[in-house]
Design a protein around this motif. Structure first.
Motif, PDB file in Angstrom:
ATOM      1  N   ALA A  63       0.861  -1.179   0.000  1.00 11.57           N
ATOM      2  CA  ALA A  63       0.000   0.000   0.000  1.00 11.57           C
ATOM      3  C   ALA A  63       0.895   1.226   0.000  1.00 11.57           C
ATOM      4  CB  ALA A  63      -0.912   0.019   1.221  1.00 11.57           C
ATOM      5  N   GLN A 277      -7.192  -4.890  -1.354  1.00 10.72           N
ATOM      6  CA  GLN A 277      -7.342  -3.445  -1.217  1.00 10.72           C
ATOM      7  C   GLN A 277      -8.815  -3.075  -1.069  1.00 10.72           C
ATOM      8  OE1 GLN A 277      -4.747  -1.914  -0.707  1.00 10.72           O
ATOM      9  NE2 GLN A 277      -3.091  -2.276  -2.143  1.00 10.72           N
ATOM     10  N   GLY A 283      -2.223   1.023  -4.487  1.00 14.31           N
ATOM     11  CA  GLY A 283      -1.067   0.152  -4.593  1.00 14.31           C
ATOM     12  C   GLY A 283      -0.113   0.594  -5.673  1.00 14.31           C
TER      13      GLY A 283
END
Length: 315
Positions: A63, A277, A283
């Motif tokens: 992330a 996610q 990302g």
């Protein structure tokens, strides 16, 4: 430390200067450590592609921190756009002027010298890695659009020439959506002038980081209203955004906390074997795209540049 402790680490936060990000991230992936990286993810789209390949081959988690999208009213603006409140989007103006490379100290008249790594430009100027990545991610976050071509200029106006400190660009996002992007560190009078203005066929909206609790909305009849977390909002009323009552502004630290909460949720999903996610975390792909645009701006020198494939190879 990573070799010794990797079995006990839930996630590694990479906060080093950007030139050091990639080797740390690649090492973490090989040890099965989840990674949270400060922006920019790395120095170039080529490095981002290498990171993506390693992430895929090691089934890694990544992330990237884009903390400004943690502001509740930025997320509210995104929801208003998705709900069609502005109609068809036609133009976005995104700016982030700062004065750190030109504002002098009153006592000495000298401009404070930043960290060494901020005084080194590569293919992408450091000012673009520092500020431009935020604006490009914000545009995609709000609109969902993908850049197609760009024309831009870069200049050095501050105290550290020939270091690039000012960037202007016009980015074509296709489907008649154009975006003006301006950022730099030689704009006197601006401590942090992050502002986003979105224009559509049915209305327009504006959000400023210096007044983060409000969105100014204007309809096609010219009527303007300001909305905050206590108004008729779509997402900003959620309990997670009510640390303080409306009228008691939530700020930069709370926005960062909101983003970290989303990353935490994402990592929990990974542990449970569900989607990695959530809708708010970013990302490697969005970082790769932003780096591609910034590379195109560097090449442009006032001439249009068509953007190449915007998805990093998976291997």
């Amino acid at each position: 430390m990573l070799d010794d402790e990797h079995d006990r680490i839930d996630a590694l936060v990479v906060l080093t200067p950007p030139s050091m990000h990639m080797p740390i991230i690649l090492k973490a992936f090989t040890l099965g450590i989840r990674v949270i990286s400060e922006k920019p993810l790395c120095l170039s789209s080529a490095e981002a592609a290498e990171i993506k390949a390693s992430q895929v081959s090691n089934n890694g988690y990544l992330a990237v921190i884009y903390n400004y999208t943690g502001y509740p009213m930025v997320r509210e603006l995104r929801a208003q756009i998705a709900a069609g409140r502005l109609g068809k989007l036609v133009h976005v103006r995104a700016e982030m002027p700062q004065e750190g490379f030109i504002r002098a100290k009153p006592d000495s008249g000298e401009v404070p010298v930043p960290q060494d790594w901020r005084l080194q430009d590569n293919e992408i100027p450091t000012v673009s890695l520092d500020l431009g990545v935020h604006l490009l991610q914000m545009i995609t976050f709000l609109t969902g659009a993908r850049p197609k071509r760009v024309v831009g200029t870069q200049h050095s106006y501050g105290a550290f020439a020939p270091l690039i400190d000012s960037v202007d660009a016009l980015v074509d996002y296709g489907d008649d959506l154009s975006c003006n992007v301006w950022f730099g560190k030689a704009a006197l009078g601006y401590r942090n002038g992050l502002k986003i203005r979105v224009f559509g066929t049915e209305g327009a909206a504006e959000w400023s980081q210096m007044n983060p609790e409000l969105i100014r909305m204007t309809d096609k009849f010219g009527e303007s209203v300001s909305i905050d977390r206590s108004g008729e909002v779509l997402v900003a009323m959620e309990d997670r955004y009510q640390r303080f009552k409306a009228g008691h502004p939530a700020g930069f630290i709370e926005a960062l906390a909101n983003y970290y909460e989303d990353i935490y949720s994402s990592i929990q999903h990974v542990k449970e074997g569900t989607d990695a996610q959530n809708e708010y975390t970013a990302g490697v792909d969005i970082s790769f795209e932003g780096l591609k645009v910034l590379e195109a701006i560097s090449r442009s020198k006032g001439s249009p540049v068509m953007l190449e494939e915007l998805e990093p190879p998976s291997e």
